[in-house]
Write a protein that holds these residues in place. Structure first.
Motif, PDB file in Angstrom:
ATOM      1  N   TYR A  32       0.877  -1.169   0.000  1.00  0.00           N
ATOM      2  CA  TYR A  32       0.000   0.000   0.000  1.00  0.00           C
ATOM      3  C   TYR A  32       0.908   1.210   0.000  1.00  0.00           C
ATOM      4  O   TYR A  32       1.686   1.427   0.942  1.00  0.00           O
ATOM      5  CB  TYR A  32      -0.890  -0.018   1.246  1.00  0.00           C
ATOM      6  CG  TYR A  32      -1.795   1.184   1.431  1.00  0.00           C
ATOM      7  CD1 TYR A  32      -3.130   1.117   1.077  1.00  0.00           C
ATOM      8  CD2 TYR A  32      -1.315   2.363   1.993  1.00  0.00           C
ATOM      9  CE1 TYR A  32      -3.972   2.223   1.273  1.00  0.00           C
ATOM     10  CE2 TYR A  32      -2.142   3.462   2.189  1.00  0.00           C
ATOM     11  CZ  TYR A  32      -3.471   3.378   1.831  1.00  0.00           C
ATOM     12  OH  TYR A  32      -4.301   4.465   2.013  1.00  0.00           O
ATOM     13  N   GLU A  34       1.304   5.428  -0.631  1.00  0.00           N
ATOM     14  CA  GLU A  34       0.667   6.730  -0.834  1.00  0.00           C
ATOM     15  C   GLU A  34       1.700   7.717  -1.342  1.00  0.00           C
ATOM     16  O   GLU A  34       2.863   7.703  -0.933  1.00  0.00           O
ATOM     17  CB  GLU A  34       0.040   7.237   0.468  1.00  0.00           C
ATOM     18  CG  GLU A  34       1.037   7.427   1.591  1.00  0.00           C
ATOM     19  CD  GLU A  34       0.383   7.835   2.890  1.00  0.00           C
ATOM     20  OE1 GLU A  34       0.624   8.983   3.328  1.00  0.00           O
ATOM     21  OE2 GLU A  34      -0.359   7.018   3.471  1.00  0.00           O
ATOM     22  N   LEU A  36       1.672  11.857  -2.249  1.00  0.00           N
ATOM     23  CA  LEU A  36       0.837  13.064  -2.202  1.00  0.00           C
ATOM     24  C   LEU A  36       1.723  14.299  -2.307  1.00  0.00           C
ATOM     25  O   LEU A  36       2.748  14.398  -1.633  1.00  0.00           O
ATOM     26  CB  LEU A  36       0.052  13.088  -0.887  1.00  0.00           C
ATOM     27  CG  LEU A  36      -1.108  14.062  -0.749  1.00  0.00           C
ATOM     28  CD1 LEU A  36      -2.205  13.743  -1.750  1.00  0.00           C
ATOM     29  CD2 LEU A  36      -1.675  13.992   0.677  1.00  0.00           C
ATOM     30  N   THR A  62      -1.611   9.855  -5.391  1.00  0.00           N
ATOM     31  CA  THR A  62      -2.176   8.547  -5.691  1.00  0.00           C
ATOM     32  C   THR A  62      -2.036   7.613  -4.498  1.00  0.00           C
ATOM     33  O   THR A  62      -1.161   7.793  -3.647  1.00  0.00           O
ATOM     34  CB  THR A  62      -1.477   7.884  -6.900  1.00  0.00           C
ATOM     35  OG1 THR A  62      -0.066   7.747  -6.613  1.00  0.00           O
ATOM     36  CG2 THR A  62      -1.681   8.682  -8.170  1.00  0.00           C
ATOM     37  N   ILE A  63      -2.915   6.639  -4.457  1.00  0.00           N
ATOM     38  CA  ILE A  63      -2.765   5.466  -3.598  1.00  0.00           C
ATOM     39  C   ILE A  63      -2.594   4.278  -4.529  1.00  0.00           C
ATOM     40  O   ILE A  63      -3.425   4.050  -5.416  1.00  0.00           O
ATOM     41  CB  ILE A  63      -3.992   5.239  -2.696  1.00  0.00           C
ATOM     42  CG1 ILE A  63      -4.223   6.438  -1.776  1.00  0.00           C
ATOM     43  CG2 ILE A  63      -3.832   3.960  -1.890  1.00  0.00           C
ATOM     44  CD1 ILE A  63      -3.109   6.668  -0.800  1.00  0.00           C
ATOM     45  N   GLY A 195      -8.401   8.209   2.986  1.00  0.00           N
ATOM     46  CA  GLY A 195      -8.498   8.905   1.716  1.00  0.00           C
ATOM     47  C   GLY A 195      -9.924   9.394   1.568  1.00  0.00           C
ATOM     48  O   GLY A 195     -10.864   8.594   1.523  1.00  0.00           O
ATOM     49  N   ILE A 223      -6.053  10.599  -5.957  1.00  0.00           N
ATOM     50  CA  ILE A 223      -6.577  11.283  -4.782  1.00  0.00           C
ATOM     51  C   ILE A 223      -7.220  12.594  -5.215  1.00  0.00           C
ATOM     52  O   ILE A 223      -6.582  13.435  -5.850  1.00  0.00           O
ATOM     53  CB  ILE A 223      -5.465  11.553  -3.754  1.00  0.00           C
ATOM     54  CG1 ILE A 223      -4.878  10.223  -3.258  1.00  0.00           C
ATOM     55  CG2 ILE A 223      -5.989  12.375  -2.578  1.00  0.00           C
ATOM     56  CD1 ILE A 223      -3.692  10.395  -2.310  1.00  0.00           C
ATOM     57  N   TYR A 232      -6.383  13.716   2.327  1.00  0.00           N
ATOM     58  CA  TYR A 232      -5.828  12.528   2.979  1.00  0.00           C
ATOM     59  C   TYR A 232      -5.464  12.877   4.411  1.00  0.00           C
ATOM     60  O   TYR A 232      -5.146  14.036   4.717  1.00  0.00           O
ATOM     61  CB  TYR A 232      -4.580  12.067   2.225  1.00  0.00           C
ATOM     62  CG  TYR A 232      -4.215  10.618   2.464  1.00  0.00           C
ATOM     63  CD1 TYR A 232      -4.918   9.599   1.836  1.00  0.00           C
ATOM     64  CD2 TYR A 232      -3.160  10.271   3.310  1.00  0.00           C
ATOM     65  CE1 TYR A 232      -4.584   8.268   2.056  1.00  0.00           C
ATOM     66  CE2 TYR A 232      -2.820   8.951   3.531  1.00  0.00           C
ATOM     67  CZ  TYR A 232      -3.522   7.952   2.918  1.00  0.00           C
ATOM     68  OH  TYR A 232      -3.206   6.622   3.130  1.00  0.00           O
TER      69      TYR A 232
END
Length: 237
Positions: A32, A34, A36, A62-63, A195, A223, A232
């Motif tokens: 996972y 992230e 940003l 994005t995630i 998110g 996102i 977020y």
């Protein structure tokens, strides 16, 4: 200030943005990630156009998740569509003639979809002349002991179907996740991530290979900002 570190994945609930209804609980992903960032534009001046004033702009990020466990609902995210029930499935089966001129299929073919060949002439020339009644098929000139191959489509009411279509539009979702942290005293704590508004990218790459590592699927969520400008958050408990 607690000095904490992490070596643990993230489990999360993906929810429909408009309703809050859970779409899928992810407790099976390998990664996972992230990413940003908020854009910044500068007013410049002087002989060398130095950056003098910074203006913060839009947030982009994005995630990304990676998983080797792939429910069809995860593929649906990358397809920008829904999971439908029922499908027409292609079938191929080899059948030995036990009674001259007759074979019995495993499933009832959809009308007009049946093609039968002698096994040693598979897909060569014209198919054998047949008459089908449900699963029972009469083959002109078939002798007992001969083998035939049948191609047809069958209906499966239990099948789940995801279709990639140019008209699909990806829905919005939220993510509520958590992971475990450990501090320098050896104590565990929890970090919650959220998110506020996400939209999966319509992109998929799958390689089926029986001689290598298990197949992996990557899904990327863009996102977005919700109605209050939130994108977020991290919460430590």
């Amino acid at each position: 200030m607690k000095k904490t570190a992490n070596k643990c994945g993230v489990n999360f609930t993906l929810r429909e943005y408009s309703t809050g209804k859970p779409y899928l609980y992810f407790d099976f992903i390998n990664e996972y990630a992230e990413d940003l960032k908020r854009d910044r534009e500068f007013a410049t001046g002087g002989q060398y156009a130095a950056n003098l004033v910074g203006f913060d702009g839009k947030t982009e990020g994005t995630i990304k998740i990676s998983t080797q466990i792939i429910p069809i609902e995860v593929i649906a995210l990358a397809a920008g569509g829904n999971v439908a029930t029922g499908a027409e499935i292609a079938a191929r089966e080899i059948i030995k003639v036990t009674e001259a001129g007759k074979i019995t299929l495993s499933e009832e073919p959809i009308a007009g979809s049946l093609y039968v060949y002698k096994l040693d002439k598979d897909c060569e020339g014209e198919p054998a002349a047949t008459t089908a009644t449900a699963k029972a098929v009469t083959i002109e000139g078939a002798a007992a002991g001969e083998k035939y191959v049948a191609y047809y489509f069958k209906t499966s009411a239990d099948a789940k179907t995801v279709v990639f279509n140019e008209n699909n539009t990806s829905d919005f979702y939220t993510i509520d996740g958590y992971t475990k942290m450990k501090d320098t005293d050896g104590l565990d704590s929890v970090e919650y991530v959220k998110g506020y508004k996400l939209q999966p990218q319509q992109a998929i790459a799958l390689t089926y290979n029986g001689g290598s590592d298990p197949i992996s699927l990557n899904v990327t969520f863009d996102i977005l900002a919700d109605d209050e400008g939130n994108t977020y958050s991290h919460i430590r408990v």
